[in-house]
Design a protein around this motif. Sequence first.
Motif, short mmCIF file in Angstrom:
data_model
loop_
_atom_site.label_atom_id
_atom_site.label_comp_id
_atom_site.label_asym_id
_atom_site.label_seq_id
_atom_site.Cartn_x
_atom_site.Cartn_y
_atom_site.Cartn_z
N SER A 1 32.91 48.32 26.81
CA SER A 1 34.55 48.43 26.82
C SER A 1 34.76 49.31 27.18
O SER A 1 36.04 49.86 28.79
CB SER A 1 35.44 47.98 26.19
OG SER A 1 35.30 48.39 24.32
N ILE B 1 36.63 50.63 31.62
CA ILE B 1 37.70 51.67 31.28
C ILE B 1 37.81 52.63 32.05
O ILE B 1 38.33 53.29 32.88
CB ILE B 1 38.53 51.61 30.02
CG1 ILE B 1 38.54 50.19 29.12
CG2 ILE B 1 39.45 52.29 30.27
CD1 ILE B 1 39.10 51.03 27.71
N ARG C 1 42.31 49.75 33.22
CA ARG C 1 43.48 50.61 32.29
C ARG C 1 44.84 50.47 32.56
O ARG C 1 45.85 50.40 31.37
CB ARG C 1 42.86 52.58 32.26
CG ARG C 1 41.22 52.78 32.77
CD ARG C 1 41.88 54.57 33.37
NE ARG C 1 40.73 54.51 33.91
CZ ARG C 1 39.99 56.11 34.80
NH1 ARG C 1 41.49 56.49 35.24
NH2 ARG C 1 39.18 56.43 34.93
N ILE D 1 45.50 46.82 30.68
CA ILE D 1 45.41 47.43 28.77
C ILE D 1 46.81 48.26 28.56
O ILE D 1 47.09 47.94 27.97
CB ILE D 1 44.23 48.69 28.46
CG1 ILE D 1 42.89 47.97 28.57
CG2 ILE D 1 44.34 48.83 27.36
CD1 ILE D 1 41.62 48.10 28.99
N THR E 1 49.41 44.98 28.87
CA THR E 1 49.18 44.86 26.85
C THR E 1 50.51 45.04 26.33
O THR E 1 50.96 44.37 25.50
CB THR E 1 47.36 43.61 26.73
OG1 THR E 1 46.82 45.79 27.05
CG2 THR E 1 47.32 42.91 27.98
N ARG E 2 49.25 46.49 25.98
CA ARG E 2 50.39 47.37 25.44
C ARG E 2 50.98 47.69 25.33
O ARG E 2 52.57 47.36 24.37
CB ARG E 2 49.38 49.20 24.70
CG ARG E 2 50.03 49.85 23.99
CD ARG E 2 50.15 49.23 21.95
NE ARG E 2 48.32 48.43 22.53
CZ ARG E 2 48.08 48.16 21.01
NH1 ARG E 2 49.26 48.14 20.28
NH2 ARG E 2 46.79 47.41 20.68
N TYR F 1 48.01 55.28 25.57
CA TYR F 1 48.33 53.76 24.91
C TYR F 1 48.12 53.99 23.27
O TYR F 1 48.41 53.12 22.36
CB TYR F 1 45.72 53.74 24.95
CG TYR F 1 45.96 52.72 24.74
CD1 TYR F 1 45.55 51.71 24.07
CD2 TYR F 1 45.14 53.08 23.16
CE1 TYR F 1 44.88 50.34 23.27
CE2 TYR F 1 44.08 52.14 22.10
CZ TYR F 1 45.03 50.88 22.84
OH TYR F 1 44.34 49.43 21.74
#
Length: 376
Positions: free
Chosen positions: A291, A295, A302, A305, A308-309, A334
Amino acid sequence: MLDLFSGLKRIIKRRAVHIDNAVFRLHWLLTAILLIAFSLVITARQYVGQPIDCLIETNLIPETMINTYCWISQTFLIPSAFSKRVGVEVPHPGVDNSRNVAINDRKYYAYYQWVCFVLFIQGVLFYVPYYLWKVWEGGLMKSITMGMQIAILADEERGYKKKLLIEYLYRHLKLHHYYAFKYFFCEVLCLVNIIGQMYLTDRFFDGEFMSYGLNVISYTQKDIKHRTDPMVYIFPRMTKCTFHFYGSSGDIQKKDALCLLPLNVVNEKIYIFLWFWFVILAIITFLVIISRLFIFFSISIRSRILQTRCRFSNSKYLTIICKNGDIGDFFVLYLLAKNIDPIIMQDIVAEIGKRLERNEFITHLSNGDTERINML
């Protein structure tokens, strides 16, 4: 017994700032603690109590002496005897008359006194990637978060800290790639470590560990009359030990001892668990490494992700940041999203996104003016 595990509290204490992901913590936190805990259990059972109990047909040799000798030297079994019927042809699995059996046809066991040390060393090795990353990280995430894990702060203090963090992130855009690469290297090191651990454990058990779990599964599916328990083969409960001593006339005498190894009942359970855990953890870690490659090469991944964070942040600004930044900026955001309250993170993302959007607009206008000048 509980006092033995008191030293592990320092490792499992809650940390205010997270600098890694869940899979990374499975290596340095959960697996390392499990291995060290297993080592303590084996140590307690091995050195507090009777790890071996041998029976010999003579009163000339003290019981404690034969027990100590067989423990510190080695015991053996006859591999061909595992296929014989217990209670009919042999008294115990692998235990048979060895008078006419060559030394090469015997399977010797001497690992049991080293199991506690090997487990402890393995636990330390699982902690090494995190220790290396912690040194390289240098407390950066703790410094830039400035205690903003919760949104309940005074307006003045919160505004001041947000301003400092926004300025830092904006001025250091595209300057965190080494920070990210060091972390990704530690993740690769985790994968290399667990594969190496499986290989070394296999060598420790004379090439029996790699297929241990599969053999146990296969054993449970076979008919009870035609199967050999792989756990008993690798971790026998009853073994043989040969003791030599001088007789009354000065000739060398040889006595056969039958030895009970109660510690192997614990060892077999520990290593069947470790086999399945190592395999599962290796697969999960491999998928994480794959993964990371996606990325690294895909800006859209990116952005998704981070969406979602950073659940309260505007996806438009996250996309702009990913387009104008690199893999290092993605990784810092992140980690920040894991350590900063989502409401504060929303304001930070919005401010940086607006600045980058404004820069894109100015750059676009400048390019347009340049083209018009060239046309004139």
